[in-house]
Design a protein around this motif. Sequence first.
Motif, PDB file in Angstrom:
ATOM      1  N   ASP A 106     -27.138 -18.033  51.456  1.00 11.53           N
ATOM      2  CA  ASP A 106     -27.418 -17.369  52.724  1.00 11.53           C
ATOM      3  C   ASP A 106     -27.335 -18.344  53.883  1.00 11.53           C
ATOM      4  O   ASP A 106     -26.844 -17.994  54.951  1.00 11.53           O
ATOM      5  CB  ASP A 106     -28.806 -16.729  52.700  1.00 11.53           C
ATOM      6  CG  ASP A 106     -28.843 -15.483  51.821  1.00 11.53           C
ATOM      7  OD1 ASP A 106     -27.741 -14.975  51.517  1.00 11.53           O
ATOM      8  OD2 ASP A 106     -29.946 -15.056  51.442  1.00 11.53           O
ATOM      9  N   GLU A 107     -27.809 -19.560  53.678  1.00 14.16           N
ATOM     10  CA  GLU A 107     -27.728 -20.556  54.753  1.00 14.16           C
ATOM     11  C   GLU A 107     -26.272 -20.833  55.097  1.00 14.16           C
ATOM     12  O   GLU A 107     -25.910 -20.951  56.253  1.00 14.16           O
ATOM     13  CB  GLU A 107     -28.431 -21.842  54.352  1.00 14.16           C
ATOM     14  CG  GLU A 107     -29.931 -21.747  54.388  1.00 14.16           C
ATOM     15  CD  GLU A 107     -30.607 -23.045  54.013  1.00 14.16           C
ATOM     16  OE1 GLU A 107     -29.890 -24.056  53.825  1.00 14.16           O
ATOM     17  OE2 GLU A 107     -31.832 -23.062  53.935  1.00 14.16           O
ATOM     18  N   GLY A 108     -25.428 -20.907  54.076  1.00 18.41           N
ATOM     19  CA  GLY A 108     -24.006 -21.125  54.314  1.00 18.41           C
ATOM     20  C   GLY A 108     -23.386 -19.961  55.060  1.00 18.41           C
ATOM     21  O   GLY A 108     -22.583 -20.138  55.965  1.00 18.41           O
ATOM     22  N   ASP A 109     -23.785 -18.721  54.669  1.00 16.35           N
ATOM     23  CA  ASP A 109     -23.274 -17.541  55.350  1.00 16.35           C
ATOM     24  C   ASP A 109     -23.740 -17.508  56.795  1.00 16.35           C
ATOM     25  O   ASP A 109     -22.968 -17.175  57.697  1.00 16.35           O
ATOM     26  CB  ASP A 109     -23.740 -16.268  54.634  1.00 16.35           C
ATOM     27  CG  ASP A 109     -23.098 -16.106  53.260  1.00 16.35           C
ATOM     28  OD1 ASP A 109     -22.055 -16.768  53.017  1.00 16.35           O
ATOM     29  OD2 ASP A 109     -23.641 -15.332  52.453  1.00 16.35           O
ATOM     30  N   ASP A 110     -25.013 -17.828  57.012  1.00 13.46           N
ATOM     31  CA  ASP A 110     -25.542 -17.862  58.372  1.00 13.46           C
ATOM     32  C   ASP A 110     -24.779 -18.857  59.223  1.00 13.46           C
ATOM     33  O   ASP A 110     -24.418 -18.561  60.360  1.00 13.46           O
ATOM     34  CB  ASP A 110     -27.024 -18.242  58.381  1.00 13.46           C
ATOM     35  CG  ASP A 110     -27.916 -17.136  57.838  1.00 13.46           C
ATOM     36  OD1 ASP A 110     -27.432 -15.986  57.761  1.00 13.46           O
ATOM     37  OD2 ASP A 110     -29.079 -17.431  57.514  1.00 13.46           O
ATOM     38  N   PHE A 111     -24.512 -20.001  58.666  1.00 13.62           N
ATOM     39  CA  PHE A 111     -23.798 -21.041  59.410  1.00 13.62           C
ATOM     40  C   PHE A 111     -22.376 -20.583  59.715  1.00 13.62           C
ATOM     41  O   PHE A 111     -21.897 -20.732  60.836  1.00 13.62           O
ATOM     42  CB  PHE A 111     -23.785 -22.347  58.624  1.00 13.62           C
ATOM     43  CG  PHE A 111     -23.052 -23.457  59.308  1.00 13.62           C
ATOM     44  CD1 PHE A 111     -23.594 -24.071  60.415  1.00 13.62           C
ATOM     45  CD2 PHE A 111     -21.800 -23.874  58.862  1.00 13.62           C
ATOM     46  CE1 PHE A 111     -22.925 -25.086  61.072  1.00 13.62           C
ATOM     47  CE2 PHE A 111     -21.124 -24.872  59.509  1.00 13.62           C
ATOM     48  CZ  PHE A 111     -21.681 -25.489  60.616  1.00 13.62           C
ATOM     49  N   GLU A 112     -21.710 -20.007  58.704  1.00 12.48           N
ATOM     50  CA  GLU A 112     -20.333 -19.542  58.919  1.00 12.48           C
ATOM     51  C   GLU A 112     -20.290 -18.442  59.961  1.00 12.48           C
ATOM     52  O   GLU A 112     -19.397 -18.408  60.811  1.00 12.48           O
ATOM     53  CB  GLU A 112     -19.730 -19.074  57.601  1.00 12.48           C
ATOM     54  CG  GLU A 112     -19.440 -20.210  56.643  1.00 12.48           C
ATOM     55  CD  GLU A 112     -18.946 -19.716  55.289  1.00 12.48           C
ATOM     56  OE1 GLU A 112     -18.690 -18.503  55.138  1.00 12.48           O
ATOM     57  OE2 GLU A 112     -18.817 -20.555  54.386  1.00 12.48           O
ATOM     58  N   ASP A 113     -21.253 -17.510  59.896  1.00  6.80           N
ATOM     59  CA  ASP A 113     -21.309 -16.445  60.902  1.00  6.80           C
ATOM     60  C   ASP A 113     -21.524 -17.020  62.294  1.00  6.80           C
ATOM     61  O   ASP A 113     -20.886 -16.588  63.259  1.00  6.80           O
ATOM     62  CB  ASP A 113     -22.437 -15.470  60.586  1.00  6.80           C
ATOM     63  CG  ASP A 113     -22.163 -14.638  59.337  1.00  6.80           C
ATOM     64  OD1 ASP A 113     -20.988 -14.578  58.918  1.00  6.80           O
ATOM     65  OD2 ASP A 113     -23.131 -14.063  58.795  1.00  6.80           O
ATOM     66  N   LEU A 114     -22.406 -17.989  62.389  1.00 11.13           N
ATOM     67  CA  LEU A 114     -22.673 -18.622  63.680  1.00 11.13           C
ATOM     68  C   LEU A 114     -21.426 -19.319  64.221  1.00 11.13           C
ATOM     69  O   LEU A 114     -21.086 -19.189  65.396  1.00 11.13           O
ATOM     70  CB  LEU A 114     -23.823 -19.623  63.548  1.00 11.13           C
ATOM     71  CG  LEU A 114     -24.285 -20.309  64.817  1.00 11.13           C
ATOM     72  CD1 LEU A 114     -24.838 -19.285  65.797  1.00 11.13           C
ATOM     73  CD2 LEU A 114     -25.335 -21.353  64.499  1.00 11.13           C
ATOM     74  N   VAL A 115     -20.714 -20.025  63.347  1.00  7.94           N
ATOM     75  CA  VAL A 115     -19.488 -20.714  63.768  1.00  7.94           C
ATOM     76  C   VAL A 115     -18.439 -19.699  64.210  1.00  7.94           C
ATOM     77  O   VAL A 115     -17.765 -19.891  65.234  1.00  7.94           O
ATOM     78  CB  VAL A 115     -18.955 -21.612  62.624  1.00  7.94           C
ATOM     79  CG1 VAL A 115     -17.561 -22.121  62.944  1.00  7.94           C
ATOM     80  CG2 VAL A 115     -19.902 -22.777  62.383  1.00  7.94           C
ATOM     81  N   LYS A 116     -18.307 -18.605  63.471  1.00  9.86           N
ATOM     82  CA  LYS A 116     -17.328 -17.575  63.845  1.00  9.86           C
ATOM     83  C   LYS A 116     -17.667 -16.969  65.206  1.00  9.86           C
ATOM     84  O   LYS A 116     -16.776 -16.770  66.040  1.00  9.86           O
ATOM     85  CB  LYS A 116     -17.284 -16.473  62.791  1.00  9.86           C
ATOM     86  CG  LYS A 116     -16.569 -16.890  61.524  1.00  9.86           C
ATOM     87  CD  LYS A 116     -16.581 -15.763  60.503  1.00  9.86           C
ATOM     88  CE  LYS A 116     -15.948 -16.201  59.199  1.00  9.86           C
ATOM     89  NZ  LYS A 116     -16.011 -15.153  58.168  1.00  9.86           N
ATOM     90  N   LYS A 117     -18.953 -16.677  65.425  1.00 10.36           N
ATOM     91  CA  LYS A 117     -19.356 -16.116  66.708  1.00 10.36           C
ATOM     92  C   LYS A 117     -19.069 -17.077  67.848  1.00 10.36           C
ATOM     93  O   LYS A 117     -18.588 -16.669  68.905  1.00 10.36           O
ATOM     94  CB  LYS A 117     -20.847 -15.774  66.689  1.00 10.36           C
ATOM     95  CG  LYS A 117     -21.171 -14.559  65.869  1.00 10.36           C
ATOM     96  CD  LYS A 117     -22.657 -14.287  65.863  1.00 10.36           C
ATOM     97  CE  LYS A 117     -23.015 -13.120  64.969  1.00 10.36           C
ATOM     98  NZ  LYS A 117     -24.454 -12.900  64.890  1.00 10.36           N
ATOM     99  N   LYS A 118     -19.348 -18.348  67.616  1.00 11.82           N
ATOM    100  CA  LYS A 118     -19.087 -19.347  68.665  1.00 11.82           C
ATOM    101  C   LYS A 118     -17.591 -19.451  68.938  1.00 11.82           C
ATOM    102  O   LYS A 118     -17.169 -19.552  70.097  1.00 11.82           O
ATOM    103  CB  LYS A 118     -19.622 -20.721  68.245  1.00 11.82           C
ATOM    104  CG  LYS A 118     -21.116 -20.801  68.179  1.00 11.82           C
ATOM    105  CD  LYS A 118     -21.700 -20.930  69.537  1.00 11.82           C
ATOM    106  CE  LYS A 118     -23.188 -21.177  69.440  1.00 11.82           C
ATOM    107  NZ  LYS A 118     -23.818 -21.267  70.719  1.00 11.82           N
TER     108      LYS A 118
END
Length: 155
Positions: A106-118
């Motif tokens: 989940d932490e990896g998914d959260d990070f990837e989602d955050l990077v995609k949004k940015k």
Amino acid sequence: EFVSAEAAALSSSALSSKEGVTKAANGVGWHCRVCDCYLKDSLAYLDHINGRKHLRELGFSMRVEQSTVQQVRDKMAALAKEKDRDDSLKLVVGTKKGRQADDVGDEGDDFEDLVKKKDEEAKRLKAERARRKEERRQREKEEEEEEEEDAVDPD
């Protein structure tokens, strides 16, 4: 604050520091203006500024207030509440759709989602700036054409 003996001997006044301890005007040792005493070297200087006499002159008391058992219990309870509050904030910040942040996936998914949004936001801003720049160029081009028409056709 270190000064050569020659420079200190040439200067008529002592060099001041924030503690009131200065290099002696004659270039030998240190002088404490607070306690009005002379110190022969830097070790004596350090011992003096941390010592009882100097601290007493500055208004510090060397006595420690005795705490009661109830004061210690209250402080421990307050620290425990603060730690629990900090832990709960970490859980709230680190959760995704109600799941614990301890799950590494989940932490990896959260990070990837955050990077995609940015990245998407950066692309959107870049496109917006390019659009505004193109509009500005079009306006300038139209203004230049109008000025040329006015210059050619002075009606």
